[in-house]
Every structure is written in structure tokens, then in C-alpha cells.
Design a protein around this motif. Structure first.
Motif, PDB file in Angstrom:
ATOM      1  N   GLY A  34       0.787  -1.212   0.000  1.00 55.49           N
ATOM      2  CA  GLY A  34       0.000   0.000   0.000  1.00 55.49           C
ATOM      3  C   GLY A  34       0.823   1.267   0.000  1.00 55.49           C
ATOM      4  N   GLU A  35       2.122   1.169   0.144  1.00 60.48           N
ATOM      5  CA  GLU A  35       2.995   2.346   0.159  1.00 60.48           C
ATOM      6  C   GLU A  35       3.521   2.567  -1.248  1.00 60.48           C
ATOM      7  OE1 GLU A  35       4.574   5.574   1.264  1.00 60.48           O
ATOM      8  OE2 GLU A  35       3.870   4.393   2.938  1.00 60.48           O
ATOM      9  N   ASP A  36       3.143   3.685  -1.873  1.00 56.81           N
ATOM     10  CA  ASP A  36       3.564   3.919  -3.254  1.00 56.81           C
ATOM     11  C   ASP A  36       4.709   4.918  -3.357  1.00 56.81           C
ATOM     12  OD1 ASP A  36       2.120   6.091  -2.503  1.00 56.81           O
ATOM     13  OD2 ASP A  36       0.834   6.148  -4.258  1.00 56.81           O
ATOM     14  N   ASP A  37       5.094   5.531  -2.260  1.00 55.26           N
ATOM     15  CA  ASP A  37       6.197   6.485  -2.253  1.00 55.26           C
ATOM     16  C   ASP A  37       7.492   5.739  -1.934  1.00 55.26           C
ATOM     17  OD1 ASP A  37       7.880   8.641  -2.040  1.00 55.26           O
ATOM     18  OD2 ASP A  37       7.075   9.326  -0.125  1.00 55.26           O
ATOM     19  N   ASP A  38       8.421   5.675  -2.902  1.00 58.76           N
ATOM     20  CA  ASP A  38       9.670   4.939  -2.686  1.00 58.76           C
ATOM     21  C   ASP A  38      10.475   5.494  -1.524  1.00 58.76           C
ATOM     22  OD1 ASP A  38       9.227   3.082  -4.608  1.00 58.76           O
ATOM     23  OD2 ASP A  38      10.384   4.094  -6.167  1.00 58.76           O
ATOM     24  N   GLU A  39      10.357   6.779  -1.262  1.00 55.64           N
ATOM     25  CA  GLU A  39      11.104   7.381  -0.159  1.00 55.64           C
ATOM     26  C   GLU A  39      10.478   7.053   1.197  1.00 55.64           C
ATOM     27  OE1 GLU A  39      14.074   8.854  -0.495  1.00 55.64           O
ATOM     28  OE2 GLU A  39      13.874   8.279  -2.600  1.00 55.64           O
ATOM     29  N   GLY A  40       9.251   6.558   1.200  1.00 54.50           N
ATOM     30  CA  GLY A  40       8.567   6.254   2.448  1.00 54.50           C
ATOM     31  C   GLY A  40       8.835   4.862   2.981  1.00 54.50           C
ATOM     32  N   HIS A  41       9.501   4.025   2.192  1.00 47.23           N
ATOM     33  CA  HIS A  41       9.762   2.657   2.632  1.00 47.23           C
ATOM     34  C   HIS A  41      10.847   2.640   3.701  1.00 47.23           C
ATOM     35  CE1 HIS A  41       7.226   0.957  -0.439  1.00 47.23           C
ATOM     36  NE2 HIS A  41       7.898   1.566  -1.392  1.00 47.23           N
ATOM     37  N   PRO A  42      10.658   1.856   4.755  1.00 45.34           N
ATOM     38  CA  PRO A  42      11.693   1.747   5.785  1.00 45.34           C
ATOM     39  C   PRO A  42      12.836   0.839   5.331  1.00 45.34           C
ATOM     40  CG  PRO A  42       9.845   0.356   6.346  1.00 45.34           C
ATOM     41  CD  PRO A  42       9.453   1.112   5.101  1.00 45.34           C
ATOM     42  N   TRP A  43      13.870   0.768   6.147  1.00 45.69           N
ATOM     43  CA  TRP A  43      15.041  -0.071   5.885  1.00 45.69           C
ATOM     44  C   TRP A  43      15.033  -1.242   6.851  1.00 45.69           C
ATOM     45  CZ3 TRP A  43      18.565   0.692   2.028  1.00 45.69           C
ATOM     46  CH2 TRP A  43      18.411   1.862   1.295  1.00 45.69           C
ATOM     47  N   ALA A  44      15.295  -2.432   6.326  1.00 48.93           N
ATOM     48  CA  ALA A  44      15.371  -3.637   7.146  1.00 48.93           C
ATOM     49  C   ALA A  44      16.831  -4.045   7.276  1.00 48.93           C
ATOM     50  CB  ALA A  44      14.579  -4.774   6.511  1.00 48.93           C
ATOM     51  N   VAL A  45      17.263  -4.272   8.511  1.00 50.28           N
ATOM     52  CA  VAL A  45      18.598  -4.799   8.773  1.00 50.28           C
ATOM     53  C   VAL A  45      18.416  -6.272   9.113  1.00 50.28           C
ATOM     54  CG1 VAL A  45      20.593  -4.708  10.302  1.00 50.28           C
ATOM     55  CG2 VAL A  45      19.495  -2.588   9.555  1.00 50.28           C
ATOM     56  N   VAL A  46      19.016  -7.124   8.296  1.00 51.47           N
ATOM     57  CA  VAL A  46      18.941  -8.567   8.492  1.00 51.47           C
ATOM     58  C   VAL A  46      20.295  -9.020   9.029  1.00 51.47           C
ATOM     59  CG1 VAL A  46      18.530 -10.784   7.378  1.00 51.47           C
ATOM     60  CG2 VAL A  46      17.334  -8.741   6.563  1.00 51.47           C
ATOM     61  N   THR A  47      20.283  -9.743  10.149  1.00 49.77           N
ATOM     62  CA  THR A  47      21.536 -10.113  10.796  1.00 49.77           C
ATOM     63  C   THR A  47      21.415 -11.440  11.526  1.00 49.77           C
ATOM     64  OG1 THR A  47      23.221  -9.371  12.361  1.00 49.77           O
ATOM     65  CG2 THR A  47      20.951  -8.815  12.883  1.00 49.77           C
ATOM     66  N   ASP A  48      22.575 -12.015  11.834  1.00 48.82           N
ATOM     67  CA  ASP A  48      22.622 -13.228  12.644  1.00 48.82           C
ATOM     68  C   ASP A  48      23.073 -12.919  14.065  1.00 48.82           C
ATOM     69  OD1 ASP A  48      25.272 -12.631  12.170  1.00 48.82           O
ATOM     70  OD2 ASP A  48      25.864 -14.682  11.683  1.00 48.82           O
ATOM     71  N   ALA A  49      23.114 -11.642  14.433  1.00 50.19           N
ATOM     72  CA  ALA A  49      23.534 -11.210  15.765  1.00 50.19           C
ATOM     73  C   ALA A  49      22.509 -11.645  16.809  1.00 50.19           C
ATOM     74  CB  ALA A  49      23.697  -9.692  15.795  1.00 50.19           C
ATOM     75  N   PRO A  50      22.953 -11.765  18.063  1.00 50.87           N
ATOM     76  CA  PRO A  50      22.007 -12.118  19.130  1.00 50.87           C
ATOM     77  C   PRO A  50      20.920 -11.052  19.295  1.00 50.87           C
ATOM     78  CG  PRO A  50      24.278 -12.285  19.905  1.00 50.87           C
ATOM     79  CD  PRO A  50      24.327 -11.673  18.553  1.00 50.87           C
ATOM     80  N   GLU A  51      19.774 -11.483  19.727  1.00 51.74           N
ATOM     81  CA  GLU A  51      18.627 -10.583  19.848  1.00 51.74           C
ATOM     82  C   GLU A  51      18.925  -9.413  20.780  1.00 51.74           C
ATOM     83  OE1 GLU A  51      13.896 -10.766  21.040  1.00 51.74           O
ATOM     84  OE2 GLU A  51      14.986 -12.623  20.664  1.00 51.74           O
ATOM     85  N   LEU A  52      19.692  -9.628  21.827  1.00 52.06           N
ATOM     86  CA  LEU A  52      20.004  -8.562  22.778  1.00 52.06           C
ATOM     87  C   LEU A  52      20.729  -7.401  22.098  1.00 52.06           C
ATOM     88  CD1 LEU A  52      20.067  -7.471  25.656  1.00 52.06           C
ATOM     89  CD2 LEU A  52      22.209  -8.685  25.980  1.00 52.06           C
ATOM     90  N   LEU A  53      21.717  -7.698  21.246  1.00 53.25           N
ATOM     91  CA  LEU A  53      22.438  -6.633  20.540  1.00 53.25           C
ATOM     92  C   LEU A  53      21.531  -5.876  19.578  1.00 53.25           C
ATOM     93  CD1 LEU A  53      25.860  -8.319  19.711  1.00 53.25           C
ATOM     94  CD2 LEU A  53      25.385  -6.564  21.416  1.00 53.25           C
ATOM     95  N   VAL A  54      20.675  -6.594  18.901  1.00 57.65           N
ATOM     96  CA  VAL A  54      19.766  -5.953  17.949  1.00 57.65           C
ATOM     97  C   VAL A  54      18.755  -5.092  18.705  1.00 57.65           C
ATOM     98  CG1 VAL A  54      18.134  -6.337  16.079  1.00 57.65           C
ATOM     99  CG2 VAL A  54      20.107  -7.837  16.324  1.00 57.65           C
ATOM    100  N   GLU A  55      18.284  -5.559  19.861  1.00 60.85           N
ATOM    101  CA  GLU A  55      17.349  -4.770  20.669  1.00 60.85           C
ATOM    102  C   GLU A  55      17.986  -3.467  21.124  1.00 60.85           C
ATOM    103  OE1 GLU A  55      15.322  -6.601  23.958  1.00 60.85           O
ATOM    104  OE2 GLU A  55      14.953  -8.410  22.787  1.00 60.85           O
ATOM    105  N   LEU A  56      19.259  -3.509  21.511  1.00 59.02           N
ATOM    106  CA  LEU A  56      19.959  -2.286  21.924  1.00 59.02           C
ATOM    107  C   LEU A  56      20.030  -1.283  20.776  1.00 59.02           C
ATOM    108  CD1 LEU A  56      22.843  -3.808  24.067  1.00 59.02           C
ATOM    109  CD2 LEU A  56      20.820  -2.568  24.884  1.00 59.02           C
ATOM    110  N   ALA A  57      20.319  -1.769  19.573  1.00 54.72           N
ATOM    111  CA  ALA A  57      20.386  -0.893  18.404  1.00 54.72           C
ATOM    112  C   ALA A  57      19.012  -0.324  18.082  1.00 54.72           C
ATOM    113  CB  ALA A  57      20.941  -1.658  17.206  1.00 54.72           C
ATOM    114  N   VAL A  58      17.987  -1.140  18.197  1.00 52.95           N
ATOM    115  CA  VAL A  58      16.617  -0.693  17.925  1.00 52.95           C
ATOM    116  C   VAL A  58      16.225   0.414  18.906  1.00 52.95           C
ATOM    117  CG1 VAL A  58      14.217  -1.440  18.146  1.00 52.95           C
ATOM    118  CG2 VAL A  58      15.806  -2.778  16.784  1.00 52.95           C
ATOM    119  N   ASP A  59      16.571   0.240  20.173  1.00 57.07           N
ATOM    120  CA  ASP A  59      16.259   1.260  21.173  1.00 57.07           C
ATOM    121  C   ASP A  59      17.022   2.557  20.899  1.00 57.07           C
ATOM    122  OD1 ASP A  59      14.521  -0.418  22.475  1.00 57.07           O
ATOM    123  OD2 ASP A  59      15.961  -1.012  24.027  1.00 57.07           O
ATOM    124  N   GLU A  60      18.270   2.438  20.520  1.00 57.08           N
ATOM    125  CA  GLU A  60      19.094   3.623  20.292  1.00 57.08           C
ATOM    126  C   GLU A  60      18.658   4.409  19.055  1.00 57.08           C
ATOM    127  OE1 GLU A  60      23.752   4.862  19.460  1.00 57.08           O
ATOM    128  OE2 GLU A  60      23.287   2.823  20.113  1.00 57.08           O
TER     129      GLU A  60
END
Length: 91
Positions: A34-60
Motif C-alpha cells: 500500500g505504500e507507493d512512495d519509494d522514499e517512504g519505505h523503511p530499511w530492514a537490517v537482516v543479521t545473525d547477531a544475538p537478539e540482545l544486541l539488535v534490541e539495543l540498536a533498535v532502542d538507540e
């Protein structure tokens, strides 16, 4: 594991940090339905890092975690084949 960010710089910084710590990580554009604006799309970071490290980055960087586990599904409902009659038939 996937983390979603709206700012490309934030996503690239998270990837840089995770790779520097020895984990695999990449950033890619996340297409939302439903999002037709290319600039409106978010960025996904895909990683094999532990969930705790990713949660810290998400919070920051003000992102969120995207659960890769599918939502639980219930068995299909047993529905009647015809509508229920609430009045007596004519005749």
C-alpha cells in the motif's frame, strides 16, 4: 533476525556496528504493501547477531524488531453450510 528503521543512515550504522563485532548484517529496502512512495519505505537490517544486541540498536535508533516467527494459526472454523432458520417454514 530483522530490525526495521525509517532512516537509511541509522540502518547503515547498525550494519556497520554489527559487522565490526563479527556478525553478518545487511540493509535492504523494506517494501510495505500500500505504500507507493519509494522514499517512504523503511530499511530492514537482516543479521545473525544475538537478539540482545539488535534490541539495543533498535532502542538507540528508534526502530523495531520484526519477528521472523509466523503468528500462530488456529484450525479452520467448522461453519454451517446454510443459514440457520429462526422462523417456521410456510405451509
Amino acid at each position: 533476525m530483522r530490525a526495521i528503521f525509517f532512516d537509511e543512515d541509522h540502518a547503515r550504522e547498525v550494519v556497520r556496528r554489527l559487522v565490526a563485532q563479527g556478525f553478518e548484517a545487511s540493509a535492504e529496502r523494506e517494501r510495505l504493501s500500500g505504500e507507493d512512495d519509494d522514499e517512504g519505505h523503511p530499511w530492514a537490517v537482516v543479521t545473525d547477531a544475538p537478539e540482545l544486541l539488535v534490541e539495543l540498536a533498535v532502542d538507540e535508533f528508534d526502530g523495531w524488531l520484526d519477528s521472523e516467527t509466523p503468528a500462530p494459526t488456529a484450525p479452520p472454523l467448522d461453519l454451517p453450510a446454510a443459514p440457520k432458520r429462526i422462523k417456521k417454514p410456510l405451509g
